[in-house]
Scaffold this active site. Structure first.
Site, PDB file in Angstrom:
ATOM      1  N   ILE A  57       0.987  -0.819  -0.223  1.00  0.00           N
ATOM      2  CA  ILE A  57      -0.338   0.198   0.108  1.00  0.00           C
ATOM      3  C   ILE A  57       0.833   1.150   0.291  1.00  0.00           C
ATOM      4  O   ILE A  57       0.520   2.286  -0.288  1.00  0.00           O
ATOM      5  CB  ILE A  57      -1.105  -0.008   1.031  1.00  0.00           C
ATOM      6  CG1 ILE A  57      -1.828   0.990   0.935  1.00  0.00           C
ATOM      7  CG2 ILE A  57      -0.385   0.109   2.575  1.00  0.00           C
ATOM      8  CD1 ILE A  57      -3.619   0.539   1.795  1.00  0.00           C
ATOM      9  N   GLN A  73       9.906  -5.120  11.690  1.00  0.00           N
ATOM     10  CA  GLN A  73       9.091  -5.350  12.073  1.00  0.00           C
ATOM     11  C   GLN A  73       7.326  -5.217  12.609  1.00  0.00           C
ATOM     12  O   GLN A  73       7.817  -3.925  12.970  1.00  0.00           O
ATOM     13  CB  GLN A  73       8.907  -6.261  11.955  1.00  0.00           C
ATOM     14  CG  GLN A  73       7.330  -8.092  11.167  1.00  0.00           C
ATOM     15  CD  GLN A  73       7.189  -8.705  11.817  1.00  0.00           C
ATOM     16  OE1 GLN A  73       8.116  -9.160  12.724  1.00  0.00           O
ATOM     17  NE2 GLN A  73       6.566  -9.548  11.284  1.00  0.00           N
ATOM     18  N   HIS A  88       5.441 -11.792   6.788  1.00  0.00           N
ATOM     19  CA  HIS A  88       5.614 -12.238   4.639  1.00  0.00           C
ATOM     20  C   HIS A  88       6.890 -11.358   4.328  1.00  0.00           C
ATOM     21  O   HIS A  88       8.091 -10.964   5.574  1.00  0.00           O
ATOM     22  CB  HIS A  88       5.043 -10.080   4.663  1.00  0.00           C
ATOM     23  CG  HIS A  88       5.149  -9.070   5.928  1.00  0.00           C
ATOM     24  ND1 HIS A  88       4.624  -9.203   7.365  1.00  0.00           N
ATOM     25  CD2 HIS A  88       6.167  -8.030   5.518  1.00  0.00           C
ATOM     26  CE1 HIS A  88       5.376  -8.306   7.931  1.00  0.00           C
ATOM     27  NE2 HIS A  88       6.436  -7.755   6.393  1.00  0.00           N
TER      28      HIS A  88
HETATM   29  P1  5GP Z   1       6.939  -4.945   7.507  1.00  0.00           P
HETATM   30  O1  5GP Z   1       7.220  -3.357   8.526  1.00  0.00           O
HETATM   31  O2  5GP Z   1       5.619  -5.260   8.789  1.00  0.00           O
HETATM   32  O3  5GP Z   1       7.855  -5.731   7.017  1.00  0.00           O
HETATM   33  O4  5GP Z   1       5.967  -4.492   6.563  1.00  0.00           O
HETATM   34  C1  5GP Z   1       4.998  -3.906   6.125  1.00  0.00           C
HETATM   35  C2  5GP Z   1       4.347  -3.503   4.950  1.00  0.00           C
HETATM   36  O5  5GP Z   1       3.024  -4.045   4.650  1.00  0.00           O
HETATM   37  C3  5GP Z   1       4.475  -2.140   4.937  1.00  0.00           C
HETATM   38  O6  5GP Z   1       5.469  -2.145   3.881  1.00  0.00           O
HETATM   39  C4  5GP Z   1       3.459  -1.447   4.866  1.00  0.00           C
HETATM   40  O7  5GP Z   1       3.085  -0.823   4.002  1.00  0.00           O
HETATM   41  C5  5GP Z   1       1.969  -3.053   4.235  1.00  0.00           C
HETATM   42  N1  5GP Z   1       0.754  -2.911   4.632  1.00  0.00           N
HETATM   43  C6  5GP Z   1       0.837  -2.873   5.385  1.00  0.00           C
HETATM   44  N2  5GP Z   1      -1.382  -3.049   5.960  1.00  0.00           N
HETATM   45  C7  5GP Z   1      -1.091  -2.772   4.515  1.00  0.00           C
HETATM   46  C8  5GP Z   1      -2.720  -2.794   3.975  1.00  0.00           C
HETATM   47  O8  5GP Z   1      -3.340  -2.783   4.205  1.00  0.00           O
HETATM   48  N3  5GP Z   1      -2.575  -3.377   2.696  1.00  0.00           N
HETATM   49  C9  5GP Z   1      -1.232  -2.951   1.751  1.00  0.00           C
HETATM   50  N4  5GP Z   1      -1.296  -4.071   0.634  1.00  0.00           N
HETATM   51  N5  5GP Z   1      -0.329  -2.818   2.345  1.00  0.00           N
HETATM   52  C10 5GP Z   1      -0.140  -2.577   3.617  1.00  0.00           C
END
Ligand code: 5GP
Ligand code: ZN
Length: 115
Positions: free
Chosen positions: A34, A95, A101
């Site tokens: 997103i 994270q 993910h």
């Molecule tokens: P992290 O920082 O946990 O490794 O990455 C989480 C990622 O998920 C971030 O890049 C964030 O922009 C993405 N993200 C979080 N919520 C959503 C959502 O509801 N939809 C989408 N498409 N991406 C999301």
């Protein structure tokens, strides 16, 4: 989070939230981030909830997730120029969503080391 609530990626994995889908099978879903930080920024999740990848004891799941990354890379034409694969883990890893993910980043040069 109580066991009654689903996390945001569990909801995406259950096809309950709209995403720009890139790849899916029985076990994994890949969709556009997103808030993309590169021209191509895809998130691959397991449909099953694991808070972090350190909570996955089945190496088969980890291996099949990486095979899913290959599928995404091929289908988005990242394989020739290359791409970056990232798994952020807990606090120091940056994270923010506590559901396993893998980030797939491409379409530009990725610098090293990360900030
Ligand atoms: P992290 O920082 O946990 O490794 O990455 C989480 C990622 O998920 C971030 O890049 C964030 O922009 C993405 N993200 C979080 N919520 C959503 C959502 O509801 N939809 C989408 N498409 N991406 C999301
Ligand atoms: Zn979840």
């Amino acid at each position: 989070m109580s066991s009654m609530e689903k996390c945001v990626f569990c909801r995406i994995g259950a096809n309950e939230l709209p995403v720009e889908l890139v790849f899916e099978n029985d076990e994994f879903v890949a969709f556009r981030d997103i808030k993309p930080v590169a021209p191509v920024h895809v998130i691959l999740i397991s449909r099953k909830h694991f808070s972090t990848w350190m909570d996955i004891s089945d190496s088969g799941i980890l291996g099949r997730a990486l095979s899913g990354v290959q599928e995404v890379a091929k289908s988005l034409n990242l394989a020739d120029d290359g791409f970056r694969t990232v798994i952020n883990c807990k606090g120091n890893g940056g994270q923010t969503v506590y559901h396993f993910h893998i980030h797939i980043l491409g379409g530009r040069f990725m610098s090293w080391p990360p900030g």
